[in-house]
Design a protein around this motif. Structure first.
Motif, short mmCIF file in Angstrom:
data_model
loop_
_atom_site.label_atom_id
_atom_site.label_comp_id
_atom_site.label_asym_id
_atom_site.label_seq_id
_atom_site.Cartn_x
_atom_site.Cartn_y
_atom_site.Cartn_z
N LEU A 29 -12.83 20.25 0.81
CA LEU A 29 -12.67 20.38 2.32
C LEU A 29 -12.50 21.74 3.02
N ILE A 30 -13.39 21.83 4.06
CA ILE A 30 -13.42 23.19 4.55
C ILE A 30 -12.78 23.13 5.97
N ASP A 31 -12.37 24.42 6.14
CA ASP A 31 -11.96 24.90 7.52
C ASP A 31 -13.07 25.93 7.82
N PRO A 32 -13.92 25.48 8.66
CA PRO A 32 -15.13 26.43 9.21
C PRO A 32 -14.86 27.43 10.10
N THR A 33 -13.53 27.31 10.63
CA THR A 33 -13.16 28.72 11.32
C THR A 33 -12.90 29.87 10.65
N ARG A 34 -12.30 29.59 9.35
CA ARG A 34 -12.08 30.76 8.58
C ARG A 34 -12.42 30.70 7.19
N ASN A 35 -13.49 29.77 7.12
CA ASN A 35 -14.10 29.48 5.79
C ASN A 35 -13.34 29.19 4.61
N ILE A 36 -12.12 28.50 4.76
CA ILE A 36 -11.18 28.31 3.87
C ILE A 36 -11.60 26.99 3.17
N ILE A 37 -11.55 26.87 2.02
CA ILE A 37 -12.05 25.75 1.26
C ILE A 37 -10.73 25.15 0.27
N LYS A 38 -10.64 23.92 0.72
CA LYS A 38 -9.46 23.32 -0.15
C LYS A 38 -9.89 21.93 -1.14
N LEU A 39 -9.40 22.01 -2.28
CA LEU A 39 -9.62 21.00 -3.19
C LEU A 39 -8.72 19.90 -2.86
N CYS A 40 -9.29 18.46 -2.66
CA CYS A 40 -8.80 17.39 -2.31
C CYS A 40 -9.01 16.24 -3.67
N ASP A 41 -8.18 15.19 -3.20
CA ASP A 41 -8.64 13.99 -4.20
C ASP A 41 -8.37 14.03 -5.47
N PHE A 42 -7.07 13.74 -5.99
CA PHE A 42 -6.40 13.98 -6.99
C PHE A 42 -6.16 12.66 -7.80
N GLY A 43 -7.09 11.72 -7.18
CA GLY A 43 -7.08 10.22 -7.81
C GLY A 43 -7.55 10.32 -9.25
N SER A 44 -8.24 11.29 -9.91
CA SER A 44 -8.79 11.24 -10.82
C SER A 44 -8.00 12.27 -12.00
N ALA A 45 -7.33 13.09 -11.39
CA ALA A 45 -6.48 14.38 -11.80
C ALA A 45 -5.46 13.76 -13.04
N TYR A 67 0.82 -1.24 -0.15
CA TYR A 67 -0.08 0.03 -0.16
C TYR A 67 0.78 1.27 0.02
N LEU A 68 0.47 2.09 -0.59
CA LEU A 68 0.93 3.48 -0.68
C LEU A 68 0.04 4.55 0.39
N ASN A 69 0.71 4.97 1.32
CA ASN A 69 0.12 6.10 2.11
C ASN A 69 0.40 7.44 1.91
N ILE A 70 -0.50 8.18 1.32
CA ILE A 70 -0.52 9.71 0.94
C ILE A 70 -0.89 10.38 2.28
N VAL A 71 0.34 11.19 2.65
CA VAL A 71 0.01 11.85 3.93
C VAL A 71 -0.33 13.45 3.60
N MET A 72 -1.57 13.88 4.09
CA MET A 72 -1.92 15.24 3.69
C MET A 72 -2.34 16.02 4.89
N GLU A 73 -2.20 17.48 4.88
CA GLU A 73 -2.96 17.87 5.92
C GLU A 73 -4.31 17.54 6.00
N TYR A 74 -4.78 17.76 7.44
CA TYR A 74 -6.23 17.41 7.75
C TYR A 74 -7.18 18.53 7.84
N PHE A 75 -8.33 18.42 7.20
CA PHE A 75 -9.13 19.61 7.36
C PHE A 75 -10.53 19.08 7.63
N PRO A 76 -11.53 19.42 8.63
CA PRO A 76 -12.36 18.60 9.54
C PRO A 76 -13.82 18.67 8.64
N GLU A 77 -13.93 19.56 7.72
CA GLU A 77 -15.49 19.57 7.12
C GLU A 77 -15.22 19.48 5.73
#
Ligand SMILES: Nc1ncnc2c1ncn2[C@@H]1O[C@H](COP(=O)(O)OP(=O)(O)OP(=O)(O)O)[C@@H](O)[C@H]1O
Length: 425
Positions: free
Chosen positions: A162-178, A101-111
């Motif tokens: 993915l969203i960080d609700p404390t600052r309303n930051i949104i980040k794109l994840c899942d580059f499995g199809s990119a 298995y390959l494990n891809i470690v990323m920053e965690y975003f709660p929402e």
């Protein structure tokens, strides 16, 4: 549960193996807390680093040593405030071919955006228009950056934002199809989750381009405003019928532009309806205009992400007053990278980066410069930190930082201009 032990670069330099690190008290292992995602390609865990206690997300996917993992290779290339940060990856070999298995470690975003939309839906409400603007703006920024690098995400949907609700930051994840799209090279057309799938994909196009992501972004905008995705087909053909119900039957030219290899097919003859009739409630004109510019049959007619960012729909986000009140929870929307605005004219950049922000940035740079004109031992450390931070930034903007003899550093006076204006006209 321990997911895996990795050897970081420093440990490698010290000649340590995975085993020695393990024996040293699992200093560098990741401990899984819970499963946060079950995707088609693997499992995603919330985990933490046993030494630093940093929360991370780890995506575990099958690994075949003969091939590079495209998702991982693409993620390594990306650095943007609206794209989930790649940290590292490591392979866990269970001994058999099927157990690697390959494990891809990323920053965690709660929402994620799906959960945010579900939350409002369950309350019988819609995502507030202001929040819709803040989210959509950041999504389009991520797309401008990705497309500028030639990469198409191919799976834009609420659960991949993915969203960080404390600052309303949104980040794109899942580059499995990119994928990096190369003109003239074939791509698979069975891609993107159905409700967000562009019509050219449904028609089987293989030579499509980044515009498929713009379609998905248009669908997202309607969903944010209306609380429901606009086209909810139960299968591929049904999906196209749902689109036709709103955009009308595509004409011959539109069909050819979507897929020149398309074989004749009988479509029901439907007239387009105006987006203003589509919504139950009154929706502002600028929102309707943006939607109709994103959701177009002819892929090349869809608005480019950078043009969409300039749309009057987002003007509200450019007001300085918004940023003076922290309760508004608006992240920095103007710290553009070179890749995002590279092909844009000075006029476009001037519109995207409001004058008040440019002035503040200039002021800040000038202050920094003044502060370092008369170096003294006292703030040597401070200076080093400043230059380090600055270098990190200029890695993005490629602006020059010059180091002088002694302890004096000088920030290039033109840096702020380089950042905003060093672009092709
Ligand atoms: N960095 C992260 N932080 C928090 N949650 C994450 C993170 N990355 C992924 N997730 C969660 O895990 C889910 C699945 O991840 P991802 O989409 O990368 O896997 P996938 O196998 O491609 O899934 P799918 O088949 O649904 O596209 C995401 O929808 C999200 O809810």
């Amino acid at each position: 549960m321990e997911i895996g032990i990795y050897v970081d670069d420093e440990a490698k330099e010290r000649g340590e193996s995975e085993q020695t690190i393990y024996r040293e008290g699992q200093k560098h292992s990741y401990i899984a807390e819970k499963v946060i995602g079950h995707g088609s390609f693997g499992v995603v865990y919330k985990a933490y680093e046993s030494y630093t206690r940093e929360a991370v997300a780890i995506k575990k996917v099958f690994f075949d040593e003969r091939y590079k993992n495209r998702e991982c290779e693409i993620m390594k290339e990306l650095e943007h405030p609206n794209i989930i940060e790649y940290k590292k990856s490591f392979v866990i070999d269970g001994g058999t071919k099927e157990d690697v298995y390959l494990n891809i470690v990323m920053e965690y975003f709660p929402e994620d955006l799906k959960r945010v939309m579900d939350y409002y839906r369950n309350q019988g409400e819609k995502v507030p228009l202001f929040m819709t603007k803040v989210f959509m703006y950041q999504i389009l920024r991520a797309l401008a950056y990705l497309h500028g690098k030639g990469i198409c995400h191919r799976d834009i949907k609420p659960s991949n934002l993915l969203i960080d609700p404390t600052r309303n930051i949104i980040k794109l994840c899942d580059f499995g199809s990119a994928k990096k799209i190369v003109p003239g090279e074939e791509n698979i057309s069975y891609i993107t989750s159905r409700h967000y799938r562009a019509p050219e994909l449904i028609l089987g196009a293989r030579y499509y381009s980044h515009e498929i992501d713009i379609w998905s972004a248009g669908v997202l905008l309607v969903e944010l405003i209306n609380g429901e995705a606009p086209f909810k087909g139960e299968n591929g053909v049904d999906q196209l019928i749902e689109i036709i119900r709103v955009l009308g039957t595509p004409n011959r030219l539109q069909l050819i532009k979507m897929n020149p290899d398309f074989i004749e097919f009988k479509f029901p003859q439907v007239l387009p309806i105006s987006w203003s009739y589509f919504f139950e409630k009154k929706v502002p004109e600028d929102a309707l205009d943006l939607i109709s510019n994103l959701l177009m049959y002819i892929p090349s007619h869809r608005m480019k992400p950078i043009e969409a960012l300039m749309h009057p729909f987002f003007d509200e986000l450019r007001a300085s007053t918004l940023y003076s009140d922290p309760l508004n929870r608006v992240p920095n929307l103007f710290d553009f990278f070179k890749e995002e605005i590279e092909l844009s004219s000075v006029q476009i950049i001037e519109q995207l980066v409001p004058t008040w922000y440019r002035n503040e940035e200039l002021e800040r740079m000038q202050k920094n410069k003044k502060a370092i004109c008369t170096p003294s031992r006292d703030y040597e450390d401070e200076l080093d930190k400043m230059v380090r931070d600055h270098k990190k930034k200029s890695k993005r903007s490629k602006a020059q930082t010059t180091r002088r003899r002694g302890s004096q550093y000088e920030l290039d006076d033109q840096e702020v201009y380089a950042r905003f204006y060093d672009t092709k006209t």
